[in-house]
Every structure is written in structure tokens, then in C-alpha cells.
Design a protein around this motif. Structure first.
Motif, PDB file in Angstrom:
ATOM      1  N   UNK A   1       0.810  -1.212   0.000  1.00 44.51           N
ATOM      2  CA  UNK A   1       0.000   0.000   0.000  1.00 44.51           C
ATOM      3  C   UNK A   1       0.845   1.264   0.000  1.00 44.51           C
ATOM      4  N   UNK A   2       2.153   1.150   0.236  1.00 37.25           N
ATOM      5  CA  UNK A   2       3.008   2.326   0.309  1.00 37.25           C
ATOM      6  C   UNK A   2       3.065   2.938   1.680  1.00 37.25           C
ATOM      7  N   UNK A   3       2.594   2.247   2.707  1.00 34.34           N
ATOM      8  CA  UNK A   3       2.609   2.756   4.073  1.00 34.34           C
ATOM      9  C   UNK A   3       3.614   1.994   4.918  1.00 34.34           C
ATOM     10  N   UNK A   4       4.068   2.653   5.968  1.00 35.02           N
ATOM     11  CA  UNK A   4       4.977   2.007   6.902  1.00 35.02           C
ATOM     12  C   UNK A   4       4.193   1.076   7.827  1.00 35.02           C
ATOM     13  N   UNK A   5       4.648  -0.167   8.043  1.00 33.71           N
ATOM     14  CA  UNK A   5       3.951  -1.036   8.999  1.00 33.71           C
ATOM     15  C   UNK A   5       3.857  -0.388  10.369  1.00 33.71           C
ATOM     16  N   UNK A   6       2.681  -0.436  10.957  1.00 38.89           N
ATOM     17  CA  UNK A   6       2.445   0.209  12.239  1.00 38.89           C
ATOM     18  C   UNK A   6       1.550  -0.619  13.129  1.00 38.89           C
ATOM     19  N   UNK A   7       0.807   0.069  13.980  1.00 36.71           N
ATOM     20  CA  UNK A   7      -0.039  -0.619  14.956  1.00 36.71           C
ATOM     21  C   UNK A   7      -1.055  -1.521  14.268  1.00 36.71           C
ATOM     22  N   UNK A   8      -1.683  -1.029  13.208  1.00 37.92           N
ATOM     23  CA  UNK A   8      -2.650  -1.855  12.497  1.00 37.92           C
ATOM     24  C   UNK A   8      -2.028  -3.098  11.902  1.00 37.92           C
ATOM     25  N   UNK A   9      -0.786  -2.983  11.432  1.00 37.49           N
ATOM     26  CA  UNK A   9      -0.099  -4.144  10.867  1.00 37.49           C
ATOM     27  C   UNK A   9       0.137  -5.213  11.923  1.00 37.49           C
ATOM     28  N   UNK A  10       0.563  -4.799  13.112  1.00 38.96           N
ATOM     29  CA  UNK A  10       0.829  -5.772  14.168  1.00 38.96           C
ATOM     30  C   UNK A  10      -0.466  -6.411  14.671  1.00 38.96           C
ATOM     31  N   UNK A  11      -1.552  -5.646  14.693  1.00 38.17           N
ATOM     32  CA  UNK A  11      -2.839  -6.250  15.041  1.00 38.17           C
ATOM     33  C   UNK A  11      -3.254  -7.272  13.978  1.00 38.17           C
ATOM     34  N   UNK A  12      -2.982  -6.962  12.728  1.00 34.45           N
ATOM     35  CA  UNK A  12      -3.295  -7.912  11.656  1.00 34.45           C
ATOM     36  C   UNK A  12      -2.452  -9.173  11.777  1.00 34.45           C
ATOM     37  N   UNK A  13      -1.188  -9.033  12.148  1.00 28.42           N
ATOM     38  CA  UNK A  13      -0.338 -10.215  12.331  1.00 28.42           C
ATOM     39  C   UNK A  13      -0.885 -11.094  13.459  1.00 28.42           C
TER      40      UNK A  13
ATOM     41  N   UNK B   1      -3.754   0.505   6.515  1.00 23.19           N
ATOM     42  CA  UNK B   1      -4.332   1.757   6.025  1.00 23.19           C
ATOM     43  C   UNK B   1      -5.264   2.378   7.058  1.00 23.19           C
ATOM     44  N   UNK B   2      -6.056   1.569   7.744  1.00 18.32           N
ATOM     45  CA  UNK B   2      -6.956   2.098   8.759  1.00 18.32           C
ATOM     46  C   UNK B   2      -6.178   2.635   9.944  1.00 18.32           C
ATOM     47  N   UNK B   3      -5.147   1.916  10.377  1.00 20.46           N
ATOM     48  CA  UNK B   3      -4.339   2.397  11.491  1.00 20.46           C
ATOM     49  C   UNK B   3      -3.581   3.656  11.153  1.00 20.46           C
ATOM     50  N   UNK B   4      -3.112   3.790   9.907  1.00 21.92           N
ATOM     51  CA  UNK B   4      -2.413   5.015   9.504  1.00 21.92           C
ATOM     52  C   UNK B   4      -3.361   6.185   9.475  1.00 21.92           C
ATOM     53  N   UNK B   5      -4.630   5.941   9.145  1.00 21.32           N
ATOM     54  CA  UNK B   5      -5.590   7.028   9.081  1.00 21.32           C
ATOM     55  C   UNK B   5      -5.835   7.653  10.427  1.00 21.32           C
ATOM     56  N   UNK B   6      -5.811   6.879  11.533  1.00 20.37           N
ATOM     57  CA  UNK B   6      -6.056   7.447  12.845  1.00 20.37           C
ATOM     58  C   UNK B   6      -4.947   8.384  13.261  1.00 20.37           C
ATOM     59  N   UNK B   7      -3.760   8.208  12.685  1.00 19.28           N
ATOM     60  CA  UNK B   7      -2.664   9.097  13.043  1.00 19.28           C
ATOM     61  C   UNK B   7      -2.571  10.287  12.106  1.00 19.28           C
TER      62      UNK B   7
END
Length: 452
Positions: free
Chosen positions: A29-41, A148-154
Motif C-alpha cells: 500500500x506504500x505505508x509504513x507497517x504500524x499498529x494496524x499491521x501488528x494487530x493484523x499479524x 491503512x486504517x491504522x495510519x488514518x487514525x494518526x
């Protein structure tokens, strides 16, 4: 509790093939892995283990004949315990996905439904391999939507300087008396010259200097009531100066075919450097299709691991592996909007010589040149092909149950270098190397507990 029996039931070495799905989806998606990524893992790990436990529960009668050493037929794990574990892991996976947002929860729900449908009914039908391939593709899309959803909150709270200046200047400009409003209405009713009604006005300051374009709001304020404009400028000079500078810079840097909106830096950006979950899923579809195609080949081979005797399935999986390895290694596919976002930059700035390797502030890995990205992707694609192709070839030459099971294990372990190659192809070198580092761990634990 027999821990080794549960490790065999849950196939713990296969867990190392799960985090790469969410990471590959995030960087696609072109985004840095963040909180949403770790929740997905975490959600993916839970749903994967739910599928493992449910699979052995559903196959307990068949395993009693073909594989009596499995935990349930051997009596080391009771059927009710395995089914309870499947329910608990499913609930945990959905709960973690819900913390990442509604789009992630919807994707995780579809993934859980696919896993349960495969284990309880579709496994022994021609649609079984397709269902398993869809589950692996949905797992990657879960990482994309959650990121993408986690990046949006920030990023929703991050405003462009010009936007912030407008929001600060609005209350001052809105404080006008009734007399001022009547004066503005009187001025509006009078005939005006063409230069006064034009949206912008060019003021020449010096023959050797370029013209400065004043925004329409500033020109209206100066022509409507000079005293009011002077009061606004003297009351908050920094705010007015910031507004005029930001708007003038945006006007100067505007070019044909390029949008000047600070909230659209690429074809899929709906906020400051952020794609929507739907756009993120679309960007991750090629990577999801690649993993799904590989999973389809592996699952087709696994249908013969207890009986053996199939030569066509390993040969087809071998051909699919070589085709996928070539496609991943020699096809450059950076996420949509990366080069546009890096080239445009903030209004009023010029991109540097290194622009184009990733969007400012959100690159999921270090900025690397095209040559480094291509060479890393080629190396990882080659590692993927060699990991899966050799056992497939052996199973095709001798389709015995042991060699077929070894081919299935090789295909499962090959997921890790394939995920790493997809991350490297997207330009996320750090994510690719981290994913590739899971392969030796998976190989080490597979010597103690089988992945099939």
C-alpha cells in the motif's frame, strides 16, 4: 497438558509463514507497517491456528486410518479440546482485527469464514484448493486494510500548514460588525472595474522580478475595506503572513496536469499520504494474487500426501513456482502513488535528486535505488524457486507419500522467501530482510515438529 502434542496439532513451525502476509500487504500500500499491521499479524496467527486445530478435528476419523500418530487419533489431545481451541483462536483473531478498524474486521471475518468452510466441507471437494488460496490472499489483504486504517487514525490529525493557517485566520476574519457587513453589501452593489472582479490580481513590483499572484480572499479583503484588512494584518501578522506565503507558493509551483491540493499526493491518496482501506486493498491485489496462486499449487499437491501416486500435481506446482518466481523477480511493481508523492512534495518545495524512491515520511523501508531493489528481489525470488522447485521435482519423479509430504513442506516454507520478494519488489528492503530472516527459524523448528 502434553505441550509437544499441542505443538504437533497446531503445527507451530508453520506459524513463521504467517507474519509475512500482513507485512507484504502493508508495504504494497506504500505505508509504513504500524499498529494496524501488528494487530493484523496477531489476528492472522490466531486464525491460522484455528484452522490447524479445526483441520485435525475434522480429519480425526481419516487420520485414525492413514496417520494414527497424529495427536487426536493417538489420544494425546481430545477432540473436544481441539474444537474448543479452534473456537477460541477464531474469537481471538476477530477481536484483534476489530481493534484495527471495521475494514480489517470485515476482511478477518471473510478469512475466518473461508477457513471454517474449507475444514468442514470444502476440503474434499474440487473447490478445496481454491478456498485455501483465497484464505491466503485474504490474509495479505487483512494486513493492507489494517495498515491503512491504522495510519488514518494518526494522519487525520496532521493538517497542512496552509490548512492550519486558514483555520487560525478564519475566526479573526469572521469577527465583523453589522456596519462592516452593510458596507460590504454597498460595495458589492456598485459597478466595479474588471480588475476588481477578477479572482486574482497580478501586481508588478519590478521589471526584473516575477509577478506575485494574490489569493482571491486577500484581494477581496483589501478592496472591500482597507481598514478591516489592516486591522487583521496588524492583529495577527504571523497568521496572515503564513497564509499569504503558503497560497502564493502553491500558485507558483502549480503545473499543468498536477494537482495543487495538499491532500492528494497520488492517485490513491485520500488524506495526507494515506490511502483509503479500499484503495489499499486494490494496491495489494497483485501481491495477494501471487500468494494465492502459490497456495493453490501447494494445496493441490497436499491432496495426495497420504496416498501418493500423483505426478501431474507436483509437475503443475513446479511450473507454477517457476512462473511465479520469474514474475516476482523481473517485474517492478512499486505501490501506486509513491513516485508522484515523492516528486510533488509539500507545496512550495522542490524534490531533491533522490525523489521518487518513496513518499516523504511514510516509506516502509530505507530509500534504495532501483538497482538494489531489483537485485534483492531477484535473490529472494531465486531463493523461493529453489526452496519449492527441488522437492516438487523429486515428488514428480517418485510420487510416493513421503516425497509428496516433503514437497508440501517445501512449498509451505517457500512462502517466506516469496513474501520477502514481494516486499523487496515494493521497495521495503528492511521489511523484506526481516521476513527472510524467518526462514532459518522455520527450517530449524521443522526438524522437531512437522509442518504437514
Amino acid at each position: 497438558m502434553n505441550l509437544r502434542a499441542w505443538a504437533e496439532l497446531l503445527r507451530l513451525p508453520a506459524l513463521f509463514t504467517v507474519p509475512g502476509d500482513a507485512l507484504a500487504g502493508a508495504v504494497a500500500t506504500g505505508l509504513r507497517p504500524g499498529r494496524g499491521t501488528f494487530l493484523a499479524i496477531g489476528s492472522s496467527l490466531c486464525l491460522y491456528e484455528a484452522g490447524m486445530a479445526l483441520n485435525d478435528w475434522a480429519d480425526r476419523d481419516e487420520d485414525a486410518v492413514d496417520r494414527p500418530h497424529r495427536p487426536i487419533p493417538s489420544g494425546r489431545v481430545t477432540p473436544i479440546a481441539a474444537f474448543t481451541a479452534a473456537v477460541a483462536f477464531t474469537a481471538g483473531g476477530l477481536a484483534l482485527a476489530s481493534r484495527a478498524g471495521r475494514p480489517a474486521l470485515a476482511t478477518a471475518t471473510a478469512l475466518a469464514g473461508t477457513v471454517w468452510a474449507y475444514d468442514l466441507g470444502l476440503k474434499r471437494t474440487p473447490a478445496g484448493p481454491v478456498a485455501m488460496a483465497a484464505a491466503r490472499g485474504l490474509d495479505l489483504l487483512l494486513g493492507a486494510t489494517a495498515t491503512a486504517t491504522g495510519a488514518g487514525t494518526r494522519t487525520n490529525a496532521i493538517a497542512h500548514p496552509s490548512t492550519a493557517a486558514d483555520s487560525r485566520a478564519t475566526p479573526t476574519a469572521a469577527k465583523t460588525s453589522p456596519a462592516t457587513s452593510r458596507f460590504a453589501e454597498t460595495q458589492a452593489s456598485r459597478p466595479t472595474s474588471p480588475s476588481a472582479t477578477h479572482p486574482t490580481s497580478s501586481v508588478a513590483t519590478h521589471p526584473a522580478r516575477s509577478k506575485v499572484t494574490l489569493p482571491s480572499t486577500a484581494w477581496t479583503a483589501l478592496t472591500a475595506r482597507p481598514s478591516t484588512a489592516l486591522t487583521t494584518l496588524t492583529a495577527r501578522p504571523s497568521t496572515a503572513l503564513t497564509t499569504l506565503t503558503a497560497r502564493t507558493s502553491a500558485t507558483r509551483t502549480a503545473k499543468p496536469g498536477r494537482t495543487s491540493s495538499p491532500h492528494r499526493t497520488g492517485p490513491h491518496r485520500t488524506g495526507p499520504h494515506r490511502p483509503s482501506p479500499a484503495a489499499a486493498a486494490r494496491s495489494a491485489l497483485p501481491a495477494a494474487a501471487t500468494l494465492a496462486a502459490h497456495t493453490l499449487a501447494v494445496t493441490t499437491v497436499s491432496r495426495h500426501e497420504t496416498q501418493g501416486g500423483s505426478t501431474g500435481a507436483p509437475l503443475g506446482a513446479l511450473a507454477a513456482t517457476l512462473a511465479l518466481g520469474h514474475a516476482v523477480a523481473y517485474t517492478s511493481h512499486p505501490p501506486a502513488g509513491w513516485r508522484t508523492a515523492a516528486a510533488a512534495g509539500p507545496p512550495g518545495t522542490n524534490p531533491g535528486p533522490g525523489a521518487g524512491s518513496g513518499p516523504r515520511g511514510i516509506s516502509p523501508g530505507p530509500r534504495v535505488t532501483a538497482a538494489v531493489r531489483a537485485s534483492t528481489t531477484l535473490a529472494l525470488g531465486t531463493a523461493y524457486a529453489t526452496t519449492a522447485a527441488r522437492p516438487y521435482l523429486h515428488a514428480a519423479l517418485n510420487p510416493s507419500p513421503p516425497l509428496t509430504q516433503r514437497a508440501v513442506g517445501g512449498g509451505i516454507r517457500a512462502l517466506i522467501p516469496l513474501q520477502a520478494a514481494l516486499a523487496a519488489r515494493s521497495g521495503a528492503l528492511g521489511t523484506a530482510l526481516f521476513t527472510a530472516a524467518l526462514a532459518p527459524l522455520a527450517r530449524r523448528f521443522a526438524r522437531k515438529v512437522s509442518v504437514t
